[in-house]
Every structure is written in C-alpha cells, then in structure tokens.
Design a protein around this motif. Structure first.
Motif, PDB file in Angstrom:
ATOM      1  N   HIS A 298      -9.491 -75.163 103.638  1.00 50.49           N
ATOM      2  CA  HIS A 298      -8.787 -76.365 103.212  1.00 50.49           C
ATOM      3  C   HIS A 298      -9.102 -76.723 101.756  1.00 50.49           C
ATOM      4  CE1 HIS A 298     -12.775 -77.763 104.108  1.00 50.49           C
ATOM      5  NE2 HIS A 298     -12.505 -78.996 103.728  1.00 50.49           N
ATOM      6  N   GLU A 299      -9.653 -75.775 101.007  1.00 44.87           N
ATOM      7  CA  GLU A 299      -9.964 -75.997  99.599  1.00 44.87           C
ATOM      8  C   GLU A 299      -9.292 -74.944  98.731  1.00 44.87           C
ATOM      9  OE1 GLU A 299     -14.438 -77.950 100.104  1.00 44.87           O
ATOM     10  OE2 GLU A 299     -14.217 -75.891  99.374  1.00 44.87           O
ATOM     11  N   ASP A 300      -8.988 -75.322  97.498  1.00 43.21           N
ATOM     12  CA  ASP A 300      -8.498 -74.345  96.532  1.00 43.21           C
ATOM     13  C   ASP A 300      -9.632 -73.390  96.168  1.00 43.21           C
ATOM     14  OD1 ASP A 300      -6.091 -75.716  96.467  1.00 43.21           O
ATOM     15  OD2 ASP A 300      -6.547 -76.777  94.599  1.00 43.21           O
ATOM     16  N   PHE A 301      -9.314 -72.108  96.050  1.00 44.04           N
ATOM     17  CA  PHE A 301     -10.294 -71.144  95.543  1.00 44.04           C
ATOM     18  C   PHE A 301      -9.550 -69.905  95.059  1.00 44.04           C
ATOM     19  CE2 PHE A 301      -9.980 -69.783 100.003  1.00 44.04           C
ATOM     20  CZ  PHE A 301      -9.941 -68.404  99.902  1.00 44.04           C
TER      21      PHE A 301
ATOM     22  N   VAL B  38      -7.422 -45.225  89.028  1.00 42.12           N
ATOM     23  CA  VAL B  38      -6.868 -46.029  87.941  1.00 42.12           C
ATOM     24  C   VAL B  38      -7.400 -47.450  88.083  1.00 42.12           C
ATOM     25  CG1 VAL B  38      -4.762 -47.005  86.947  1.00 42.12           C
ATOM     26  CG2 VAL B  38      -4.767 -44.644  87.755  1.00 42.12           C
ATOM     27  N   TRP B  39      -7.789 -48.071  86.976  1.00 40.48           N
ATOM     28  CA  TRP B  39      -8.243 -49.460  87.039  1.00 40.48           C
ATOM     29  C   TRP B  39      -7.054 -50.372  87.338  1.00 40.48           C
ATOM     30  CZ3 TRP B  39     -12.935 -50.966  87.814  1.00 40.48           C
ATOM     31  CH2 TRP B  39     -14.010 -50.196  87.355  1.00 40.48           C
ATOM     32  N   THR B  40      -7.196 -51.171  88.411  1.00 36.86           N
ATOM     33  CA  THR B  40      -6.158 -52.097  88.853  1.00 36.86           C
ATOM     34  C   THR B  40      -6.777 -53.476  89.032  1.00 36.86           C
ATOM     35  OG1 THR B  40      -5.002 -50.314  90.022  1.00 36.86           O
ATOM     36  CG2 THR B  40      -4.458 -52.578  90.655  1.00 36.86           C
ATOM     37  N   HIS B  41      -6.090 -54.509  88.553  1.00 37.43           N
ATOM     38  CA  HIS B  41      -6.604 -55.873  88.687  1.00 37.43           C
ATOM     39  C   HIS B  41      -6.008 -56.535  89.919  1.00 37.43           C
ATOM     40  CE1 HIS B  41      -7.313 -60.177  87.659  1.00 37.43           C
ATOM     41  NE2 HIS B  41      -8.427 -59.654  87.164  1.00 37.43           N
ATOM     42  N   ILE B  42      -6.869 -57.138  90.754  1.00 40.50           N
ATOM     43  CA  ILE B  42      -6.442 -57.784  91.992  1.00 40.50           C
ATOM     44  C   ILE B  42      -6.967 -59.217  92.012  1.00 40.50           C
ATOM     45  CG2 ILE B  42      -6.652 -57.781  94.516  1.00 40.50           C
ATOM     46  CD1 ILE B  42      -6.891 -54.750  94.388  1.00 40.50           C
ATOM     47  N   ALA B  43      -6.145 -60.136  92.473  1.00 33.75           N
ATOM     48  CA  ALA B  43      -6.565 -61.535  92.620  1.00 33.75           C
ATOM     49  C   ALA B  43      -5.985 -62.105  93.907  1.00 33.75           C
ATOM     50  CB  ALA B  43      -6.100 -62.365  91.424  1.00 33.75           C
ATOM     51  N   TYR B  44      -6.788 -62.938  94.573  1.00 34.56           N
ATOM     52  CA  TYR B  44      -6.267 -63.758  95.673  1.00 34.56           C
ATOM     53  C   TYR B  44      -6.468 -65.208  95.280  1.00 34.56           C
ATOM     54  CZ  TYR B  44      -5.578 -66.220 100.015  1.00 34.56           C
ATOM     55  OH  TYR B  44      -5.107 -67.104 100.952  1.00 34.56           O
ATOM     56  N   VAL B  45      -5.388 -66.003  95.331  1.00 33.90           N
ATOM     57  CA  VAL B  45      -5.428 -67.414  94.948  1.00 33.90           C
ATOM     58  C   VAL B  45      -5.007 -68.245  96.158  1.00 33.90           C
ATOM     59  CG1 VAL B  45      -4.545 -69.178  93.391  1.00 33.90           C
ATOM     60  CG2 VAL B  45      -4.891 -66.837  92.552  1.00 33.90           C
ATOM     61  N   HIS B  46      -5.872 -69.187  96.566  1.00 35.95           N
ATOM     62  CA  HIS B  46      -5.657 -69.948  97.800  1.00 35.95           C
ATOM     63  C   HIS B  46      -5.327 -71.402  97.493  1.00 35.95           C
ATOM     64  CE1 HIS B  46      -6.052 -70.501 102.134  1.00 35.95           C
ATOM     65  NE2 HIS B  46      -6.673 -71.651 101.885  1.00 35.95           N
ATOM     66  N   ASN B  47      -4.303 -71.913  98.172  1.00 33.30           N
ATOM     67  CA  ASN B  47      -3.893 -73.304  98.062  1.00 33.30           C
ATOM     68  C   ASN B  47      -4.468 -74.069  99.246  1.00 33.30           C
ATOM     69  OD1 ASN B  47      -2.405 -75.771  98.325  1.00 33.30           O
ATOM     70  ND2 ASN B  47      -0.767 -74.904  97.071  1.00 33.30           N
TER      71      ASN B  47
ATOM     72  N   GLY C 109      -1.909 -68.727 100.626  1.00 31.52           N
ATOM     73  CA  GLY C 109      -2.289 -68.178  99.334  1.00 31.52           C
ATOM     74  C   GLY C 109      -1.393 -67.039  98.902  1.00 31.52           C
ATOM     75  N   THR C 110      -1.707 -66.514  97.736  1.00 28.89           N
ATOM     76  CA  THR C 110      -0.936 -65.413  97.163  1.00 28.89           C
ATOM     77  C   THR C 110      -1.875 -64.324  96.681  1.00 28.89           C
ATOM     78  OG1 THR C 110      -0.909 -66.546  95.022  1.00 28.89           O
ATOM     79  CG2 THR C 110       1.009 -66.834  96.437  1.00 28.89           C
TER      80      THR C 110
ATOM     81  N   PHE D 251     -13.890 -68.628  91.983  1.00 26.97           N
ATOM     82  CA  PHE D 251     -13.606 -70.015  91.614  1.00 26.97           C
ATOM     83  C   PHE D 251     -13.519 -70.860  92.880  1.00 26.97           C
ATOM     84  CE2 PHE D 251     -11.922 -67.422  88.214  1.00 26.97           C
ATOM     85  CZ  PHE D 251     -12.242 -68.117  87.051  1.00 26.97           C
ATOM     86  N   LYS D 252     -14.039 -72.094  92.813  1.00 27.12           N
ATOM     87  CA  LYS D 252     -13.932 -73.054  93.915  1.00 27.12           C
ATOM     88  C   LYS D 252     -13.351 -74.350  93.373  1.00 27.12           C
ATOM     89  CE  LYS D 252     -17.025 -73.851  97.035  1.00 27.12           C
ATOM     90  NZ  LYS D 252     -16.312 -73.576  98.316  1.00 27.12           N
ATOM     91  N   GLY D 253     -12.434 -74.949  94.155  1.00 33.75           N
ATOM     92  CA  GLY D 253     -11.875 -76.230  93.763  1.00 33.75           C
ATOM     93  C   GLY D 253     -10.749 -76.124  92.757  1.00 33.75           C
ATOM     94  N   ARG D 254     -10.243 -74.923  92.522  1.00 31.47           N
ATOM     95  CA  ARG D 254      -9.108 -74.763  91.633  1.00 31.47           C
ATOM     96  C   ARG D 254      -8.322 -73.518  92.009  1.00 31.47           C
ATOM     97  NH1 ARG D 254     -10.241 -72.679  85.577  1.00 31.47           N
ATOM     98  NH2 ARG D 254      -8.003 -72.377  85.689  1.00 31.47           N
ATOM     99  N   GLN D 255      -7.044 -73.548  91.654  1.00 25.11           N
ATOM    100  CA  GLN D 255      -6.212 -72.367  91.766  1.00 25.11           C
ATOM    101  C   GLN D 255      -6.057 -71.753  90.374  1.00 25.11           C
ATOM    102  OE1 GLN D 255      -2.535 -72.984  94.122  1.00 25.11           O
ATOM    103  NE2 GLN D 255      -3.363 -75.000  94.624  1.00 25.11           N
TER     104      GLN D 255
END
Length: 300
Positions: free
Chosen positions: A141-144, A211-220, A226-227, A283-287
C-alpha cells in the motif's frame, strides 16, 4: 639573465595542454558534476592530470562519481553501485550483508566489468552459492521502486531477488526472468494462506543474452498496482491473480509475505541467480517517472 630551463618547462606545459585538448584528454574523474559547466575548472583539471600523468582517452572508462542527482534524492532508500563491494552509497548506511542463519553460506558475489566499462563495476553471481542481502522492505500500500542493470547468459527461469521467511517457504515478492525470458515481478499474499493469490506483471520485451539491460519496477501504493520498465520503456502492467483481490485499505492492510532480508542473487524456490547485476536502486515512498528512469540509465 634568462632562465632557459624555466622557459623550456613552461613551453612544454603549454604545448602539452593544447595537445591534450586536441586529443580529448580527460582527468580520470570529476566528482563535482556541477563543475562540468565551468571551462576554468576543466582547464585546471586538464593541467593537473598532465602533471600527475593521469590523463585518459575521452572514451575510456572513468572512476564513478557517487554524487546523487538532486532528482533522485527524495525517497531513496539504498543505492548499491556494486563497485567491488555491496556498500550502500545513498548515505543511508543500508549496506548489503550476508544473511546467515537459515540462508546458504556465501562469501558474496565476485566482481566484473560494469555496464559503463568500469573495472570491478558490477556484481557477478555464479548460480551456485553467491548472494547478499538488503533490509529494503516494500509494502503493497506504499509507493516504491526497484531498478537495476542486468547482464546474463541465462535468460530463462533465472531468479534475481526475492523475499522468503526461509528457503523453500512461500515467497513474498520476487523479480525474475521467466521461462520465456521475460522480466517478471511477482508478489504473494499472506491473507490467502498460501502462495496461489497475488500480483504479477510480465514484460512484453525479452532480455537478450550477454547484453546490459535496464529493468525497473515502479509500484503505485494507491492503486496497489505497478509497471515494469525495460530500457526506459513501460513494457507491462500488473494484474491480480487468484481469488484474493489484493492489498486492503486501512491502518493494517493485508501485506505480501515480507520482512528482512531481501536476498539479492537468490529467490524462491531456493534458486540462485546466474549473471551480473549493476547499480541496484531502492526507493520507498515515491514512484519513478520516465525522466527519473532516464536519469538512472544515463549515470556511469
């Protein structure tokens, strides 16, 4: 009387200075990124590197700057550059450690060339006994946000990081390359009494081998969804699976299985990661938005 030795030395330095400018010499490092815009600062550093013999070619790998861009300071929990160690360089002292207890005995990862060609600039995991842990605890239930660079020759069924109470126990969250080679974020709910209900997002882009690949998970935290981003592009959105609808509202929401440690290089079902990781950010508390992820990807 004219001091000819002084004149020769002075002429040499002037010629060397212009030679360096012509061939794009650079000092090994600039640690104050704001000073990049100052021509007088650059000229001073070029003269310094000539005198010290520390000039490198323009495209050669450089020492990493640990100055954090202002746009990434808010909500930053930990940053693991993985430059020969698992230290947190966010300033929050959330250093990586070996979990011990029920977890496999490990001396941690070895180190290899990183995504920006820095020697010993990434952590290398052998898939057998190498991992480290962090005290990062994301809540449903938190942004991270979680971001990292990955490079591996095992692009199918390769576990990257995750939570469990102990080996073979039900998982909390995991990040993995699934059986088809797609980056995937999974979470499982405590309230379900098992590991059949949860949240999942699978990328529509596969990770190529070696190959170097950048991955991110962003949670609402508001939507409990999330995405997942691959190389700065959204490639998937989460959806619930199973009968349980997800994280509830209120002061005591039902949570994923969570708690320390978060194992990096090891995840359910007791499986080690094979490959290299670089620049893990929590990161915690932000998207994070597109600009934030672009900034992360641009850092050396």
């Amino acid at each position: 009387m004219v001091n000819h030795n002084f004149q020769i030395t002075e002429r040499f330095l002037v010629l060397a200075f212009f030679f360096c400018l012509t061939f794009f010499c650079q000092p090994i490092s600039f640690n104050n990124t704001g000073d990049y815009e100052s021509s007088s600062y650059r000229e001073t550093k070029i003269l310094q590197c000539l005198l010290e013999g520390s000039c490198t070619l323009k495209n050669a790998s450089k020492e990493r700057s640990y100055q954090i861009p202002a746009s990434l300071v808010s909500g930053l929990f930990a940053w693991y550059p993985l430059d020969g160690n698992s230290n947190d360089m966010s300033g929050n002292a959330q250093h990586g450690y070996f979990p011990g207890g029920v977890w496999p005995v490990t001396s941690g990862p070895s180190y290899a060339v990183g995504h920006s060609n820095l020697t010993n600039g990434s952590a290398s995991f052998n898939g057998t006994n190498q991992l480290f842990a962090s005290d990062f605890v994301p809540l449903c239930h938190e942004d991270f946000a979680i971001t990292f660079w990955i490079n591996t020759n095992l692009t199918s069924n390769n576990r990257i990081l995750g939570y469990q109470a102990a080996p073979s126990y039900n998982p909390g969250i995991t990040m993995t390359l699934n059986v088809s080679g797609y980056p995937e974020f999974l979470s499982f709910w405590i309230a379900s009494g098992g590991n059949t209900d949860g949240l999942m997002v699978t990328s529509s882009s596969v990770v190529p081998a070696n190959v170097w690949t950048h991955i991110a998970y962003v949670h609402n935290g508001s939507t409990r969804q999330g995405t997942i981003w691959v190389n700065g592009v959204i490639t998937g959105n989460t959806s619930n699976f199973g009968a349980y609808a997800g994280c509830t509202t209120g002061t005591s929401p039902n949570q994923w299985h969570n708690g320390t440690p978060l194992n990096i290089g090891y995840a359910y079902p007791s499986q080690f990661y094979v490959g290299m990781l670089d620049d893990i950010w929590f990161f915690k508390g932000r998207q994070l938005n597109e600009s934030d992820i672009s900034t992360l990807m641009s850092l050396p």
